[in-house]
Design an enzyme around this catalytic site. Structure first.
Site, PDB file in Angstrom:
ATOM      1  N   LYS A  57      30.447-102.668  37.168  1.00 15.44           N
ATOM      2  CA  LYS A  57      31.104-103.966  37.319  1.00 15.44           C
ATOM      3  C   LYS A  57      30.098-104.946  37.914  1.00 15.44           C
ATOM      4  O   LYS A  57      29.577-104.718  39.004  1.00 15.44           O
ATOM      5  CB  LYS A  57      32.323-103.835  38.243  1.00 15.44           C
ATOM      6  N   ASP A  76      33.197-113.406  42.948  1.00 15.20           N
ATOM      7  CA  ASP A  76      34.629-113.262  42.663  1.00 15.20           C
ATOM      8  C   ASP A  76      35.426-114.184  43.584  1.00 15.20           C
ATOM      9  O   ASP A  76      35.707-113.847  44.728  1.00 15.20           O
ATOM     10  CB  ASP A  76      35.055-111.797  42.866  1.00 15.20           C
ATOM     11  N   LYS A 121      41.340-116.394  45.954  1.00 15.13           N
ATOM     12  CA  LYS A 121      41.295-115.678  47.228  1.00 15.13           C
ATOM     13  C   LYS A 121      41.386-116.671  48.378  1.00 15.13           C
ATOM     14  O   LYS A 121      41.145-117.863  48.199  1.00 15.13           O
ATOM     15  CB  LYS A 121      39.968-114.898  47.345  1.00 15.13           C
ATOM     16  N   ASP A 175      30.227-108.442  44.668  1.00 12.04           N
ATOM     17  CA  ASP A 175      31.155-107.836  43.710  1.00 12.04           C
ATOM     18  C   ASP A 175      30.445-107.353  42.434  1.00 12.04           C
ATOM     19  O   ASP A 175      31.088-106.895  41.495  1.00 12.04           O
ATOM     20  CB  ASP A 175      32.261-108.844  43.368  1.00 12.04           C
ATOM     21  N   ASP A 203      42.708-112.261  39.867  1.00 13.04           N
ATOM     22  CA  ASP A 203      41.826-111.610  40.846  1.00 13.04           C
ATOM     23  C   ASP A 203      41.667-110.110  40.552  1.00 13.04           C
ATOM     24  O   ASP A 203      40.837-109.451  41.153  1.00 13.04           O
ATOM     25  CB  ASP A 203      42.383-111.833  42.259  1.00 13.04           C
ATOM     26  N   GLU A 231      40.167-108.782  38.173  1.00 14.28           N
ATOM     27  CA  GLU A 231      39.266-109.092  37.051  1.00 14.28           C
ATOM     28  C   GLU A 231      38.289-107.975  36.725  1.00 14.28           C
ATOM     29  O   GLU A 231      37.841-107.860  35.582  1.00 14.28           O
ATOM     30  CB  GLU A 231      38.499-110.391  37.350  1.00 14.28           C
ATOM     31  N   ARG A 265      38.629-104.779  36.414  1.00 15.02           N
ATOM     32  CA  ARG A 265      39.112-103.840  35.391  1.00 15.02           C
ATOM     33  C   ARG A 265      39.041-104.450  33.991  1.00 15.02           C
ATOM     34  O   ARG A 265      38.889-103.730  33.001  1.00 15.02           O
ATOM     35  CB  ARG A 265      40.538-103.386  35.750  1.00 15.02           C
TER      36      ARG A 265
HETATM   37  N1  BES Z   1      36.447-107.517  44.051  1.00 16.10           N
HETATM   38  C1  BES Z   1      37.779-107.310  44.465  1.00 16.10           C
HETATM   39  C2  BES Z   1      37.951-106.042  45.309  1.00 16.10           C
HETATM   40  C3  BES Z   1      37.310-106.090  46.674  1.00 16.10           C
HETATM   41  C4  BES Z   1      38.016-106.554  47.770  1.00 16.10           C
HETATM   42  C5  BES Z   1      36.029-105.626  46.867  1.00 16.10           C
HETATM   43  C6  BES Z   1      37.432-106.586  49.016  1.00 16.10           C
HETATM   44  C7  BES Z   1      35.434-105.647  48.107  1.00 16.10           C
HETATM   45  C8  BES Z   1      36.137-106.142  49.186  1.00 16.10           C
HETATM   46  C9  BES Z   1      38.695-107.193  43.242  1.00 16.10           C
HETATM   47  O1  BES Z   1      38.311-107.939  42.155  1.00 16.10           O
HETATM   48  C10 BES Z   1      40.039-107.681  43.647  1.00 16.10           C
HETATM   49  O2  BES Z   1      40.155-108.830  43.950  1.00 16.10           O
HETATM   50  N2  BES Z   1      41.007-106.782  43.643  1.00 16.10           N
HETATM   51  C11 BES Z   1      42.334-107.115  44.025  1.00 16.10           C
HETATM   52  C12 BES Z   1      43.266-106.477  43.031  1.00 16.10           C
HETATM   53  C13 BES Z   1      44.690-106.957  43.143  1.00 16.10           C
HETATM   54  C14 BES Z   1      44.799-108.408  42.764  1.00 16.10           C
HETATM   55  C15 BES Z   1      45.542-106.106  42.242  1.00 16.10           C
HETATM   56  C16 BES Z   1      42.574-106.568  45.421  1.00 16.10           C
HETATM   57  O3  BES Z   1      42.070-105.497  45.753  1.00 16.10           O
HETATM   58  O4  BES Z   1      43.238-107.252  46.198  1.00 16.10           O
HETATM   59 ZN    ZN Z   2      36.301-108.363  41.987  1.00 17.07          ZN
HETATM   60 MN    MN Z   3      39.034-109.915  42.231  1.00 17.95          MN
END
Ligand code: BES
Ligand code: ZN
Ligand code: MN
Length: 498
Positions: free
Chosen positions: A262, A267, A274, A285, A344, A346, A348
């Site tokens: 990834k 992000d 966010k 990210d 968010d 994204e 996946r």
């Molecule tokens: N890049 C983030 C995950 C992340 C969060 C990595 C904190 C490192 C530190 C990912 O893209 C994300 O935002 N995931 C969301 C998914 C949710 C919207 C289902 C998350 O984990 O909140």
């Molecule tokens: Zn992300």
């Molecule tokens: Mn995200």
């Protein structure tokens, strides 16, 4: 910092590092140093709490009667517990102690403790590896007070009985250290510099090592139907990229193993924006893509006899008038449709197309993806373990073992139809978020829908380990850790080389 190997000498300049076993039992090099310096270690031991436990340090500055500017007695712990990874940690801690001390040069003269499980040349190479990993610095953007950050330690020599064998062992390990440093640099770079296009440009440096690097632009991805990946990048001024890095050092013609990363260079969350605090650090990210790139570098630099292809999806996730909306439906390269309910989630989406492309194009025998995929994995495991998800027990065990050997630990999570149900969509083949629970598992279930049944697949959720805000650890600096290069390199070395 320069690392070298040399036969033990009668006289050592700079910092002279010698070992003590548990209970203050001096190794023969330590006895020699003690004698040369008029018994200074024996005397110091009497007035110190030093016990020779692993990683203890007794430092004598300006010892009398010898050329060395300082003498360090370092604890090796119990001989039977001493190992390659203990040696790395020890060397890293000693290097950390000396690196800004004013000392310019150090010699490690650590005898293999009797009863330890490793041979002298291995010990020497792993001491070098630990010292090298600890010397990492990211100072690209510092302009002021450079003296405060300046490392004084310029060279570390490892004294060893078989210099040629130590150098041979070090060749492979130094290639791995280079790969780790590359991954750390990529993660540390700010997102205004390391855009998807710039990341792609940097991967081209691997061609010098014999890696075949192919970059797909948006038009080419569009043609292939990669609408899941492209949707993530469509709100950004930066053009999305997909990079394939193929290393074929295998003597036989063999199906490759694919490593998929990834690479979200920043992000913001997109329209599902966010918070300010949640957005900080999101330059990291792309840690999965960095680990894949660093691993390919390591494999090529040490000429691994393996066929490996690294595929990274590089995008920037931004809100904009052109950005993807929650409620959009996209058709992925696999033909499956996805209802976007949270922009968010994204990572996946990027991986869905990168995974499919990897399988279609390269027909790999196994696929491993690495991604800073979910905050939920940090809630579950913190910064100690990465999450492992897989459809294959054998591959899972191999990965877990490689992680143990390299100090990059993984913990396997369950998967199954009960979790898969949670990403059913009302109007499309699936939605891109699950419910409030088991967030890391539903993300993995989503990815599995883009893995062919016969492909052995593992997913590593590295959101908690790709960077760390905490203090420097012996083998991991603050921020970009380079996590992933060591475990993947070891996995390939142990199971995929011919
Ligand atoms: N890049 C983030 C995950 C992340 C969060 C990595 C904190 C490192 C530190 C990912 O893209 C994300 O935002 N995931 C969301 C998914 C949710 C919207 C289902 C998350 O984990 O909140
Ligand atoms: Zn992300
Ligand atoms: Mn995200």
């Amino acid at each position: 910092m320069q690392v070298s190997f040399a036969a033990p000498r009668a006289s050592t300049t700079g910092a002279w590092v010698v070992g003590s076993l548990a209970d203050g039992v001096l190794t023969s090099a330590a006895q020699h140093a003690d004698k040369a310096a008029g018994g200074v270690l024996t005397r110091a031991l009497k007035t110190s709490r030093f016990k020779g436990k692993a990683n203890e340090i007794l430092e004598i500055i300006a010892p009398p009667g010898i050329a060395a500017s300082r003498l360090l007695l370092v604890g090796l712990g119990k001989a039977e517990d001493f190992s390659a990874s203990k040696a790395e940690t020890l060397a890293a801690i000693v290097t950390g102690r000396l690196i800004t001390s004013g000392e310019t040069q150090a010699t490690f003269e650590i005898d293999t403790p009797k009863g330890a499980k490793l041979k002298a040349p291995q010990l020497a190479a792993h001491l070098a590896f630990g010292a090298q990993l600890r010397s990492y610095q990211f100072t690209t953007y510092r302009r002021k007070n450079l003296d405060d950050f300046q490392q004084t330690l310029k060279s570390v020599a490892i004294a060893t009985s078989d210099v040629a064998a130590a150098r041979r062992n070090w060749q492979a390990l130094s290639a791995v250290a280079e790969g780790v440093f590359l991954a750390r640099n990529l993660v540390n770079e700010p997102p205004n510099i390391l855009t998807p296009a710039e990341f792609a440009r940097r991967t081209k440096a691997l061609t010098k090592l014999g890696v075949k690097v192919t970059v797909l632009d948006e038009a080419q991805m569009k043609k292939l139907g990669m609408n899941a990946l492209l949707g993530v990048g469509q709100g950004s001024e930066q053009r999305s990229q997909l990079v394939a890095m193929e290393w074929n050092g295998s003597r036989k013609s063999k199906a490759p193993i694919a490593l998929v990363g990834k690479g979200v260079c920043f992000d913001s969350g997109g329209l599902s924006l966010k918070t300010g605090a949640g957005m900080m650090g999101m330059k990291g990210d792309m840690g999965g893509a960095a680990a894949v790139t660093g691993t390919i570098h390591a494999l090529a630099a040490r000429k691994a006899k393996a066929h490996v292809v690294g595929i990274i999806g590089l995008v920037e996730n931004m809100p904009d008038g052109k950005a993807q909306r929650p409620d959009d439906v996209v058709e992925s390269m696999s033909g499956q449709t996805i209802e976007i309910l949270n922009t968010d989630a994204e990572g996946r989406l990027v991986l869905a197309d990168a995974l499919w492309y990897a399988q279609e194009k390269y027909k790999p025998s196994a696929v491993i993806d690495l991604a800073t995929l979910t905050g939920a994995i940090i809630a579950a495991l913190g910064a100690e373990y990465a999450g492992l998800f897989s459809n294959n027990d054998k591959l899972s065990t191999q990965i877990a073992d490689a992680g143990k050997a390299e100090g990059e630990l993984v913990w396997r999570f369950p998967m199954g139809p009960g979790y898969d149900k949670l990403i059913k969509s009302k109007i499309a083949d699936m939605k891109n978020i699950g419910g409030p629970f088991a967030g890391s598992i539903t993300a993995a279930q989503f990815l599995q829908r883009f893995v062919k049944d016969k492909t052995a697949w593992a997913h590593l959720d590295i959101a908690g380990v790709a960077w760390q805000d905490g203090e420097q650890k012996p083998l991991m600096p603050t921020w970009g850790t380079g996590w992933g290069v060591r475990i993947l390199n070891r996995l390939i070395a142990d199971h995929y080389e011919t």
